[in-house]
Design a protein around this motif. Structure first.
Motif, mmCIF file in Angstrom:
data_model
loop_
_atom_site.group_PDB
_atom_site.id
_atom_site.type_symbol
_atom_site.label_atom_id
_atom_site.label_comp_id
_atom_site.label_asym_id
_atom_site.label_seq_id
_atom_site.Cartn_x
_atom_site.Cartn_y
_atom_site.Cartn_z
ATOM 1 N N LEU A 36 37.160 48.244 38.094
ATOM 2 C CA LEU A 36 36.933 49.122 36.940
ATOM 3 C C LEU A 36 38.001 48.911 35.870
ATOM 4 N N ALA A 37 39.247 48.804 36.292
ATOM 5 C CA ALA A 37 40.324 48.573 35.319
ATOM 6 C C ALA A 37 40.108 47.257 34.576
ATOM 7 N N LEU A 38 39.682 46.230 35.295
ATOM 8 C CA LEU A 38 39.440 44.930 34.667
ATOM 9 C C LEU A 38 38.243 44.988 33.724
ATOM 10 N N ALA A 39 37.171 45.628 34.145
ATOM 11 C CA ALA A 39 35.970 45.702 33.305
ATOM 12 C C ALA A 39 36.251 46.454 32.015
ATOM 13 N N GLN A 40 37.009 47.543 32.118
ATOM 14 C CA GLN A 40 37.325 48.328 30.917
ATOM 15 C C GLN A 40 38.250 47.556 29.991
ATOM 16 N N SER A 41 39.205 46.841 30.557
ATOM 17 C CA SER A 41 40.158 46.118 29.707
ATOM 18 C C SER A 41 39.514 44.908 29.038
ATOM 19 N N SER A 42 38.394 44.442 29.581
ATOM 20 C CA SER A 42 37.728 43.275 28.987
ATOM 21 C C SER A 42 36.460 43.654 28.237
ATOM 22 N N ASN A 43 36.325 44.942 27.908
ATOM 23 C CA ASN A 43 35.191 45.410 27.103
ATOM 24 C C ASN A 43 33.849 44.958 27.694
ATOM 25 N N PRO B 102 31.097 46.942 29.234
ATOM 26 C CA PRO B 102 30.485 48.218 29.651
ATOM 27 C C PRO B 102 29.331 48.053 30.630
ATOM 28 N N GLU B 103 28.612 46.902 30.559
ATOM 29 C CA GLU B 103 27.480 46.706 31.458
ATOM 30 C C GLU B 103 27.952 46.493 32.896
ATOM 31 N N ILE B 104 29.225 46.136 33.089
ATOM 32 C CA ILE B 104 29.815 46.089 34.429
ATOM 33 C C ILE B 104 30.540 47.401 34.714
ATOM 34 N N THR B 105 31.141 47.972 33.682
ATOM 35 C CA THR B 105 31.924 49.194 33.838
ATOM 36 C C THR B 105 31.098 50.324 34.442
ATOM 37 N N TYR B 106 29.899 50.537 33.934
ATOM 38 C CA TYR B 106 29.138 51.698 34.409
ATOM 39 C C TYR B 106 28.754 51.563 35.880
ATOM 40 N N VAL C 78 27.528 57.880 33.158
ATOM 41 C CA VAL C 78 26.468 58.290 32.236
ATOM 42 C C VAL C 78 26.903 58.088 30.790
ATOM 43 N N GLU C 79 28.159 58.431 30.495
ATOM 44 C CA GLU C 79 28.668 58.245 29.135
ATOM 45 C C GLU C 79 28.644 56.769 28.743
ATOM 46 N N THR C 80 29.029 55.902 29.670
ATOM 47 C CA THR C 80 28.989 54.466 29.396
ATOM 48 C C THR C 80 27.561 53.996 29.171
ATOM 49 N N LEU C 81 26.638 54.494 29.987
ATOM 50 C CA LEU C 81 25.222 54.149 29.811
ATOM 51 C C LEU C 81 24.714 54.593 28.445
ATOM 52 N N SER D 194 26.439 54.862 25.748
ATOM 53 C CA SER D 194 26.975 53.948 24.734
ATOM 54 C C SER D 194 26.237 52.619 24.758
ATOM 55 N N LEU D 195 25.674 52.293 25.909
ATOM 56 C CA LEU D 195 24.931 51.046 26.069
ATOM 57 C C LEU D 195 23.474 51.198 25.683
ATOM 58 N N ARG D 196 23.069 52.376 25.278
ATOM 59 C CA ARG D 196 21.649 52.701 25.149
ATOM 60 C C ARG D 196 20.862 51.671 24.367
ATOM 61 N N LYS D 197 21.407 51.217 23.260
ATOM 62 C CA LYS D 197 20.704 50.192 22.486
ATOM 63 C C LYS D 197 20.867 48.820 23.103
ATOM 64 N N ASP D 198 22.113 48.471 23.437
ATOM 65 C CA ASP D 198 22.368 47.118 23.929
ATOM 66 C C ASP D 198 21.628 46.839 25.226
ATOM 67 N N LEU D 199 21.545 47.849 26.106
ATOM 68 C CA LEU D 199 20.939 47.642 27.414
ATOM 69 C C LEU D 199 19.482 47.251 27.296
ATOM 70 N N VAL D 200 18.754 47.965 26.420
ATOM 71 C CA VAL D 200 17.327 47.678 26.333
ATOM 72 C C VAL D 200 17.043 46.460 25.481
#
Length: 916
Positions: free
Chosen positions: A452-459, A461-465, A492-495, A497-503
């Motif tokens: 989690l620390a690595l995923a957040q530091s490397s921006n 979010p699709e791995i972070t959530y 959920v908050e990360t998801l 933020s991903l709402r547009k990018d994910l789909v």
């Protein structure tokens, strides 16, 4: 050196293994070998997420270059690039940086490109310095280093703006391409669009046709990210026309393949297939084996999307035969393997596994090889789990469960060797999942937090959530309820933020395995709600109930996003609570929530705090009964069975609250339904003596909010009616609707001003023209239609054929015209055998933008339909009742008719949206 390790557990064995270089640090190897039991990792379905697209749409971005600056003879083997002196020729450094980038070694690419930047600065070569800086920005982007990427691309563009524009237009456009990519990834979609529009102009100026195509495809993604779907589709159509005029070339086959992949995202599967087949034809004519393999791979993905597994497998097998790329072969084989696992074809799986392993061994060290390795590990776990569940005693995959852990430990070490934090986070997540399955929660939690620390530091979010979700599960298992809630909230908050990018990005960026909403997103929301409700500890807490309610709404919005593959339901809306407390104090709202082992109902009664009640029943039992009830509802002779089953559902949803509803003077029930409950009409629920429709007016809402709710009272009703008495050619499964004229006459006799389009006049263009030319507040369509959980299969029929649900926004929301108050779809039905088909109905209602939608859940006798429609409009025209009450009274008239008293006739009609 040989070492013997004992694996503990019921099936303990001694294994001799040779120490292998690069297979991980001693601690990681020890961690892997300690793992003793694993099952299918059900939660992560984003393997190889970054392998295909370097630009968000185009398969490989154009690295900025200067003509004559790259000398092929200067290329060195990648293995010799670990330490290059600053004194090395900068052109050679630039070339090596590109090679490292193209092989997925992004951290090393950054190092080499930084050396090239310093060398060009010393030489004072501004043009080549600018090109190198833009490439450096691209490499930084792959590492998620936004600020460094922004600094590099800004410096590049500033240098180019100071040069003679006519000499550096190509480099300037390529640098702008890279800037647009960075802007989109940072959420600046409007800026990205403007940037790519600028690159299009430049490429046209220098007559670079492939550059124009690339810019247009990128613009299409930017339009989609902003929610402008029609503009996105129009842009892709422009790409198609542009390509038709170009002669065959490698650039054309690449562009066509990119177009096909983009069309796959927007759901136009047929046009996607056509573009990909044309790309393949050109590649074969040019005898480009790499492009042949890539086009075959994309065609396999298209076939899989169309649920044609047989054809998809054939394409993947052809990809392996044709492609010279070990990576492309592995991707195709992994997709093939995934399809075999879905169908539990264990013998075929056994044959394929060693072939994939042999291809993995050929991959050079890169992000691509690491993701492939993690993907293979996950599939090994899935195979072993599936075999155990199927009790296939005669099957052995040839790979033990330990192999998954070893692959992941190796992937983690290789990620560290590359300095690739994203790949390391991804592998750590999977290894943590193995420990979770073996109930070694402390170790799993440690690995998960590292990832989690690595995923957040490397921006990322699709791995972070997924890591936040995994952490939440682990904390919950260890009884840390507050920590678990915080972790789920973060997921959920990360998801969100991903709402547009994910789909938008899921199918193009992740061409390895289709993003699976039901496995990768939906469980997070449901588990989160279950956790919240359990945290009440038997004491109702209104704040927790409100949070749970909002989370289920977020899930429903996410479902619609996934349905359309773009973000929906934007704009100003009014909460349902506000409506019932202020505008309609005789309406109550019910929110049934289907959880793993219970069915929870949250209720809002006007002027009262939220309350809830629970039925202990598994989701499988709920779904089984609902499927049986839905099957009986369409049968007029199955009334007894309907009453039996609907009585049970009534007891779940309403019995605990029925006395309070009566005391509160409630006359309207608004349901925000969950899952398979949406396939059922609540009007047919039975309390043992009466149907629910005999006591209440009933409406449905897609979420907790309404779009500017207003009643229809005191308005002049103006309707456009359109219908087909006969289905168009090719749709013979739909029966004639001979009572449509009678239906339309009933609307007119009710006093509604109507304009009609019947049979040959009912065409999409005519309907759109009529709606655009006049202000109708009602659109009434008496035509067959189908609702499905797949938007590709959700449509209505006009004289020419299908009108897909994707077109509803342009059809019913003409620019500058009054919003449609009421949309009536009187002859539609949900797709047979699709337990989530009502999602298509919700999608149709949302897409049309109407404040209210009335539709039928199944096909009904068209004479009873005409009777219902006439009664509904008579009640509506009175101007003294709500739309929900008008539906209610029309249904009661059918129920009291001797020929139509069975629920199959009157209960099919549902009202969605504004019930006022």
């Amino acid at each position: 050196m040989t070492k013997t390790t004992k694996i503990s557990g019921a099936n303990s064995v001694k294994v001799k293994r040779q120490k292998q270089p690069g297979r991980g640090s001693p601690s990681l190897r020890k961690a892997a070998w300690r793992w003793e039991k694993t099952r299918l990792d059900q939660f992560l379905r984003l393997p190889l997420y970054f392998l295909i697209a370097l630009l968000c749409i185009l398969g490989s971005p154009v690295l900025a270059k200067v003509a004559g600056s790259i000398n092929s003879s200067s290329q060195l083997p990648i293995n010799n690039l670990t330490s290059l002196a600053v004194a090395t020729d900068p052109a050679s450094l630039l070339q090596q940086g590109k090679l490292l980038y193209n092989t997925g070694n992004f951290a090393k690419a950054v190092e080499v490109l930084k050396e090239a930047v310093q060398a060009y600065k010393q030489q004072g070569d501004t043009l080549r310095l600018a090109a190198t800086l833009s490439n450096l920005s691209l490499a930084y982007q792959q590492l998620g280093a936004w600020s460094q990427a922004q600094q590099a691309i800004t410096e590049s563009l500033n240098l180019l703006k100071g040069e003679d524009e006519n000499q550096n237009l190509q480099i300037f456009a390529q640098s702008l391409d890279i800037q647009g990519r960075l802007q989109l990834r940072m959420g600046q979609s409007e800026a990205a669009l403007a940037t790519w529009q600028q690159t299009e102009k430049i490429y046209k100026q220098v007559d670079n046709k492939s550059g124009v195509v690339r810019s247009l495809i990128n613009q299409a993604q930017a339009w989609r990210t902003q929610g402008f779907y029609p503009r996105s589709v129009k842009t892709l159509e422009e790409v198609s026309q542009t390509l038709k005029s170009q002669p065959d070339s490698i650039e054309k086959t690449v562009s066509l393949r990119s177009l096909g992949d983009a069309l796959l995202v927007v759901g136009d599967l047929e046009k996607s297939r056509q573009a990909l087949e044309e790309s393949l034809r050109i590649a074969r004519n040019l005898q480009s084996s790499a492009d042949i393999g890539a086009s075959l791979f994309s065609l396999g993905n298209n076939a899989r999307k169309q649920q044609d597994k047989t054809k998809a497998i054939i394409y993947y097998q052809q990809t392996v035969e044709a492609s010279p790329s070990p990576l492309t072969k592995v991707q195709a084989q992994l997709n093939h393997l995934g399809l075999l696992i879905q169908d539990q074809q264990w013998l075929e799986v056994q044959t394929l596994l060693p072939l994939i392993e042999s291809q993995l061994d050929k991959l050079p060290l890169s992000r691509a090889s690491i993701f492939a390795q993690v993907n293979f590990s996950q599939k090994l776990s899935k195979v072993n789990s599936g075999v155990l569940q199927a009790s296939s005693q005669n099957y052995y995959s040839g790979f033990s469960r330990k192999d998954s852990a070893l692959l992941l430990a190796s992937a983690i070490q290789q990620s560290r060797n590359l300095g690739d934090k994203r790949a390391e986070a991804y592998a750590l997540k999977s290894l943590g999942g193995l420990y979770e399955e073996s109930r070694q929660w402390s170790e799993a939690q440690d690995l998960t937090r590292q990832g989690l620390a690595l995923a957040q530091s490397s921006n990322a979010p699709e791995i972070t959530y997924t890591l936040q979700w995994q952490l939440g599960r682990l904390l919950w298992l260890q009884k840390d309820i507050n920590g678990a809630i915080a972790a789920y909230d973060a997921a959920v908050e990360t998801l969100q933020s991903l709402r547009k990018d994910l789909v938008v990005n899921k199918d193009i960026v992740n061409q390895d395995v289709q993003f699976n909403f039901r496995d990768s997103v939906e469980p997070i929301y449901r588990q989160s709600v279950e956790l919240l409700l359990k945290s009440q500890e038997g004491k109702p807490d209104e704040k927790i109930l409100e949070k749970a309610r909002q989370r289920i709404e977020a899930l429903q919005l996410a479902e619609l996003d996934d349905f359309f593959r773009e973000a929906c339901l934007q704009g100003q809306r009014v909460t349902l609570d506000q409506v019932v407390d202020q505008d309609n104090p005789t309406a109550a709202i019910l929110y049934p929530i289907i959880l793993e082992k219970e069915l929870q109902v949250i209720v809002k009664i006007p002027k009262q705090p939220l309350q809830s009640y629970t039925t202990q029943i598994s989701h499988t039992e709920v779904e089984k009964l609902l499927v049986e009830l839905r099957k009986n509802l369409v049968n007029p002779t199955a009334t007894k069975a309907v009453q039996t089953h609907s009585h049970e559902v009534y007891n779940w949803l309403l019995k605990p609250i029925e006395s309070q509803l009566q005391k509160s003077g409630v006359d309207t029930l608004v349901f925000v339904l969950d899952g398979p409950l949406r396939n059922l009409p609540m009007a047919a629920l039975y309390d043992g003596k009466q149907y629910l429709v005999e006591k209440y007016a009933i409406a449905l809402s897609v979420g907790l909010q309404l779009l500017d709710p207003k009643p229809l009272v005191q308005q002049q009703l103006r309707a456009i009616t359109a219908g087909l008495t006969q289905p168009p050619p090719g749709f013979s499964k739909f029966a004639p609707l001979l009572a449509i004229k009678s239906e339309f006459e009933g609307i007119t006799k009710a006093g509604v001003s109507t304009t009609s389009l019947l049979d040959k006049d009912f065409k999409k263009k005519n309907l759109e023209s009529e709606i655009g030319a006049a202000s109708f507040n009602i659109v009434h369509l008496a035509t067959h239609g189908q609702f499905s959980s797949r938007f590709e299969d959700t449509f209505i029929l006009d004289f020419d054929g299908e009108i897909n649900v994707k077109d509803f926004d342009t059809l019913f929301r003409s620019q500058g015209k009054t919003i449609v108050e009421l949309l009536v779809l009187s002859a539609c039905q949900t797709a047979t055998g699709d337990s989530r088909a009502a999602l298509g109905l919700a999608g149709a209602a949302v897409r049309a933008g109407a404040r209210s939608t009335v539709a039928s859940l199944w096909q009904i006798d068209d004479e009873s339909t005409a009777m219902f429609v006439s009664a509904f409009y008579r009640e509506l025209k009175s101007g003294k009742i709500t739309k929900a009450e008008a539906i209610h009274r029309a249904q009661l008239q059918l129920l009291k008719h001797p020929n139509y008293k069975a629920p199959s006739f009157w209960s099919a009609y549902v009202l969605i949206g504004n019930w006022l």
